[in-house]
Design a protein around this motif. Structure first.
Motif, PDB file in Angstrom:
ATOM      1  N   GLU A 210     -47.981  55.672 -19.158  1.00  0.00           N
ATOM      2  CA  GLU A 210     -46.612  55.193 -18.982  1.00  0.00           C
ATOM      3  C   GLU A 210     -45.742  55.526 -20.190  1.00  0.00           C
ATOM      4  OE1 GLU A 210     -46.747  51.064 -18.140  1.00  0.00           O
ATOM      5  OE2 GLU A 210     -47.803  51.304 -16.223  1.00  0.00           O
ATOM      6  N   ALA A 211     -46.368  55.568 -21.354  1.00  0.00           N
ATOM      7  CA  ALA A 211     -45.614  55.842 -22.583  1.00  0.00           C
ATOM      8  C   ALA A 211     -45.411  57.332 -22.828  1.00  0.00           C
ATOM      9  CB  ALA A 211     -46.341  55.235 -23.783  1.00  0.00           C
ATOM     10  N   TYR A 212     -46.079  58.168 -22.019  1.00  0.00           N
ATOM     11  CA  TYR A 212     -45.979  59.609 -22.222  1.00  0.00           C
ATOM     12  C   TYR A 212     -45.639  60.294 -20.902  1.00  0.00           C
ATOM     13  CZ  TYR A 212     -47.181  64.398 -23.482  1.00  0.00           C
ATOM     14  OH  TYR A 212     -47.136  65.751 -23.705  1.00  0.00           O
ATOM     15  N   PRO A 213     -44.389  60.316 -20.548  1.00  0.00           N
ATOM     16  CA  PRO A 213     -43.981  60.933 -19.273  1.00  0.00           C
ATOM     17  C   PRO A 213     -43.714  62.424 -19.379  1.00  0.00           C
ATOM     18  CG  PRO A 213     -42.084  59.909 -20.309  1.00  0.00           C
ATOM     19  CD  PRO A 213     -43.257  59.655 -21.234  1.00  0.00           C
TER      20      PRO A 213
ATOM     21  N   SER B 251     -55.236  59.940 -20.397  1.00  0.00           N
ATOM     22  CA  SER B 251     -55.667  60.434 -19.094  1.00  0.00           C
ATOM     23  C   SER B 251     -54.796  61.592 -18.636  1.00  0.00           C
ATOM     24  CB  SER B 251     -55.611  59.307 -18.051  1.00  0.00           C
ATOM     25  OG  SER B 251     -54.276  58.834 -17.907  1.00  0.00           O
ATOM     26  N   VAL B 252     -55.341  62.354 -17.703  1.00  0.00           N
ATOM     27  CA  VAL B 252     -54.566  63.332 -16.942  1.00  0.00           C
ATOM     28  C   VAL B 252     -54.317  62.696 -15.586  1.00  0.00           C
ATOM     29  CG1 VAL B 252     -54.557  65.591 -15.837  1.00  0.00           C
ATOM     30  CG2 VAL B 252     -55.547  65.318 -18.125  1.00  0.00           C
ATOM     31  N   GLN B 253     -53.058  62.464 -15.252  1.00  0.00           N
ATOM     32  CA  GLN B 253     -52.729  61.782 -14.015  1.00  0.00           C
ATOM     33  C   GLN B 253     -52.632  62.771 -12.849  1.00  0.00           C
ATOM     34  OE1 GLN B 253     -52.361  58.344 -13.519  1.00  0.00           O
ATOM     35  NE2 GLN B 253     -53.267  58.268 -15.569  1.00  0.00           N
TER      36      GLN B 253
ATOM     37  N   SER C 108     -45.368  65.320 -19.353  1.00  0.00           N
ATOM     38  CA  SER C 108     -45.928  66.293 -18.396  1.00  0.00           C
ATOM     39  C   SER C 108     -45.217  66.217 -17.061  1.00  0.00           C
ATOM     40  CB  SER C 108     -47.421  66.048 -18.229  1.00  0.00           C
ATOM     41  OG  SER C 108     -48.113  66.287 -19.442  1.00  0.00           O
ATOM     42  N   ARG C 109     -44.852  65.014 -16.648  1.00  0.00           N
ATOM     43  CA  ARG C 109     -44.174  64.854 -15.368  1.00  0.00           C
ATOM     44  C   ARG C 109     -42.758  65.428 -15.449  1.00  0.00           C
ATOM     45  NH1 ARG C 109     -47.142  60.540 -16.460  1.00  0.00           N
ATOM     46  NH2 ARG C 109     -48.623  59.737 -14.934  1.00  0.00           N
ATOM     47  N   GLU C 110     -42.121  65.270 -16.592  1.00  0.00           N
ATOM     48  CA  GLU C 110     -40.751  65.752 -16.748  1.00  0.00           C
ATOM     49  C   GLU C 110     -40.708  67.262 -16.603  1.00  0.00           C
ATOM     50  OE1 GLU C 110     -39.596  64.265 -20.505  1.00  0.00           O
ATOM     51  OE2 GLU C 110     -39.258  62.208 -19.801  1.00  0.00           O
ATOM     52  N   HIS C 111     -41.820  67.955 -16.983  1.00  0.00           N
ATOM     53  CA  HIS C 111     -41.848  69.408 -16.883  1.00  0.00           C
ATOM     54  C   HIS C 111     -41.862  69.895 -15.442  1.00  0.00           C
ATOM     55  CE1 HIS C 111     -43.755  69.606 -21.166  1.00  0.00           C
ATOM     56  NE2 HIS C 111     -42.465  69.390 -21.194  1.00  0.00           N
ATOM     57  N   GLN C 112     -42.211  68.992 -14.515  1.00  0.00           N
ATOM     58  CA  GLN C 112     -42.229  69.375 -13.101  1.00  0.00           C
ATOM     59  C   GLN C 112     -40.843  69.287 -12.470  1.00  0.00           C
ATOM     60  OE1 GLN C 112     -45.801  67.763 -10.897  1.00  0.00           O
ATOM     61  NE2 GLN C 112     -45.911  66.475 -12.710  1.00  0.00           N
ATOM     62  N   MET C 113     -39.927  68.606 -13.110  1.00  0.00           N
ATOM     63  CA  MET C 113     -38.618  68.368 -12.514  1.00  0.00           C
ATOM     64  C   MET C 113     -37.703  69.595 -12.671  1.00  0.00           C
ATOM     65  SD  MET C 113     -37.940  64.486 -13.757  1.00  0.00           S
ATOM     66  CE  MET C 113     -38.619  63.131 -12.827  1.00  0.00           C
TER      67      MET C 113
ATOM     68  N   ILE D 106     -60.630  50.189 -21.006  1.00  0.00           N
ATOM     69  CA  ILE D 106     -60.367  51.625 -20.981  1.00  0.00           C
ATOM     70  C   ILE D 106     -59.301  51.950 -19.941  1.00  0.00           C
ATOM     71  CG2 ILE D 106     -61.356  53.884 -20.433  1.00  0.00           C
ATOM     72  CD1 ILE D 106     -64.034  52.800 -21.535  1.00  0.00           C
ATOM     73  N   ARG D 107     -59.434  51.383 -18.749  1.00  0.00           N
ATOM     74  CA  ARG D 107     -58.438  51.655 -17.699  1.00  0.00           C
ATOM     75  C   ARG D 107     -57.044  51.212 -18.147  1.00  0.00           C
ATOM     76  NH1 ARG D 107     -57.985  49.580 -11.326  1.00  0.00           N
ATOM     77  NH2 ARG D 107     -55.699  49.657 -11.319  1.00  0.00           N
ATOM     78  N   ARG D 108     -56.935  50.007 -18.679  1.00  0.00           N
ATOM     79  CA  ARG D 108     -55.610  49.506 -19.082  1.00  0.00           C
ATOM     80  C   ARG D 108     -55.028  50.336 -20.209  1.00  0.00           C
ATOM     81  NH1 ARG D 108     -58.335  43.908 -18.634  1.00  0.00           N
ATOM     82  NH2 ARG D 108     -57.680  43.189 -16.572  1.00  0.00           N
ATOM     83  N   ALA D 109     -55.871  50.748 -21.170  1.00  0.00           N
ATOM     84  CA  ALA D 109     -55.374  51.555 -22.292  1.00  0.00           C
ATOM     85  C   ALA D 109     -54.880  52.909 -21.804  1.00  0.00           C
ATOM     86  CB  ALA D 109     -56.474  51.733 -23.340  1.00  0.00           C
ATOM     87  N   SER D 110     -55.609  53.515 -20.862  1.00  0.00           N
ATOM     88  CA  SER D 110     -55.201  54.831 -20.357  1.00  0.00           C
ATOM     89  C   SER D 110     -53.917  54.739 -19.541  1.00  0.00           C
ATOM     90  CB  SER D 110     -56.321  55.446 -19.522  1.00  0.00           C
ATOM     91  OG  SER D 110     -56.534  54.727 -18.327  1.00  0.00           O
ATOM     92  N   GLU D 111     -53.762  53.662 -18.766  1.00  0.00           N
ATOM     93  CA  GLU D 111     -52.545  53.495 -17.967  1.00  0.00           C
ATOM     94  C   GLU D 111     -51.335  53.223 -18.852  1.00  0.00           C
ATOM     95  OE1 GLU D 111     -54.492  51.855 -13.762  1.00  0.00           O
ATOM     96  OE2 GLU D 111     -53.710  50.418 -15.231  1.00  0.00           O
ATOM     97  N   ALA D 112     -51.545  52.439 -19.917  1.00  0.00           N
ATOM     98  CA  ALA D 112     -50.446  52.171 -20.843  1.00  0.00           C
ATOM     99  C   ALA D 112     -50.013  53.451 -21.557  1.00  0.00           C
ATOM    100  CB  ALA D 112     -50.870  51.113 -21.864  1.00  0.00           C
TER     101      ALA D 112
END
Length: 388
Positions: A378-381, A232-234, A383-388, A369-375
């Protein structure tokens, strides 16, 4: 065939009484199908003012006679105590999914209805619940043991285009190789905070893409749930920033906000492969939806199933696509007319294309599908790290 057809409405919201946001409106279809035979005996909704307003609007309409004897109740129990001898033939269960599909007190509308009106058929909206899947199966067991006639509102199965695909597959002895569903939402006018909060709506796959998940299963068969993979794209990733929101998303806790894109693949038990992409991306109010089915020598592409459906077929020996356009095809009307025919003994039960048990399997797929995308998120942070 009875002179009057008694209907019990559960829920005074948009699915039963209509909305400018879409074509859903069960009372409108009941009026078209039953005409002067329609007799709405009661409306159950915890919001008494909303319920009374809905009935008052109907009493000012050309079908006022169908609502002349309608009473408003806050609960099924109170309706049952007051409706004798005007027992309903059908209950249209249009209450939100958090109020049904489980055996938990307060979230058990189906069980309340079976107890209160044992001979009443139930037409239940999708998704079957927002609660645990195992609770849905316990409800299904009660419905089966009580021999309650149930249909679930997956109306896309009733589209003429969908049935044409089914006929081609049967006529040519085809074995489905794969399905591909694509649902691109126009979000600009989606302003209900509850919809954007996945703890309240279930999220875009469970609540919205459920129709395409169901259509996928209708052609591919049962899904091997452990095979589901999704990404997913969060909301807090750079590609997930939306520029045309008309509500304050800060009112929703960050952990409850919706993903902007979900992409999933899975394996059907029969060997075929399914894929789904759901995107919250378009401005305005026009959605972009397509659904494809593949088999040896064939590709079926259904475009705009919610509007004016078009079916494109590529078949052996033809260089050009075969195009079918379906105007004036109302699957909401067809599914309700079919269900009422079965209730009145005019059609066999297998004309109901979505049973309660089968709808639970769709519900299980959406949650997988929802649970797989959320998991995966969580395992791929990264994109968020690039915002820091």
């Amino acid at each position: 065939m009875a002179m009057f057809f008694n209907v019990l409405l559960i829920g005074a919201g948009e699915i039963n009484f209509g909305s400018v946001e879409g074509p859903w409106n069960h009372t409108l279809r009941l009026e078209n199908i039953l005409g002067p035979r329609l007799r709405v005996v009661a409306l159950v909704d915890v919001d008494e003012s909303r319920a009374k307003a809905a009935i008052e609007a109907k009493l000012a309409s050309p079908f006022a006679s169908g609502y002349a004897d309608c009473k408003v109740f806050p609960t099924v129990v109170e309706a049952a105590q007051s409706l004798l001898p005007d027992l309903p033939h059908v209950a249209i269960v249009g209450a939100p999914p958090f109020a049904r599909g489980t055996d938990m007190p307060g979230r058990d509308l189906e069980l309340q209805l079976v107890k209160a009106f044992p001979r009443c058929a139930l037409f239940v909206e999708k998704p079957v619940s927002s609660g645990p899947e195992d609770a849905c199966w316990r409800v299904a067991d009660v419905l089966a043991k009580s021999q309650t006639l149930v249909g679930v509102g997956y109306m896309l199965r009733y589209l003429k285009a969908v049935q044409m695909i089914k006929k081609n597959i049967a006529d040519h002895g085809l074995l489905v190789m794969g399905t591909n569903a694509r649902y691109v939402m126009a979000y600009e006018w989606a302003r209900k905070i509850a919809w954007w909060d996945k703890t309240r709506s279930g999220g875009p796959i469970v609540e919205q893409a459920t129709h395409f998940c169901d259509l996928s299963r209708y052609f591919g068969g049962d899904v091997h749930l452990p095979s589901v993979v999704a990404h997913s794209v969060q909301h807090d990733e750079p590609p997930g920033r939306l520029s045309a929101k008309r509500f304050d998303e800060d009112l929703i806790p960050p952990e409850n906000r919706l993903p902007r894109l979900t992409s999933a693949t899975w394996k059907y038990q029969g060997g075929a492969v399914g894929t789904l992409t759901h995107v919250i991306a378009l401005h305005g109010n026009t959605y972009d939806t397509e659904f494809e089915v593949y088999a040896d020598g064939y590709r079926f592409k259904l475009v705009d199933p919610y509007g004016i459906p078009k079916l494109y077929i590529k078949r052996p020996g033809m260089a050009e696509e075969e195009v079918h356009v379906f105007t004036d095809d109302d699957p909401f009307d067809t599914e309700l007319a079919t269900f009422l025919d079965v209730v009145e003994g005019q059609s066999p039960r297998d004309c109901i294309l979505s049973s309660y048990e089968d709808a639970i399997k769709t519900y299980e797929l959406t949650w997988a599908i929802r649970r797989a995308s959320e998991a995966a998120a969580e395992a791929y942070p990264g994109s968020r790290e690039h915002q820091m």
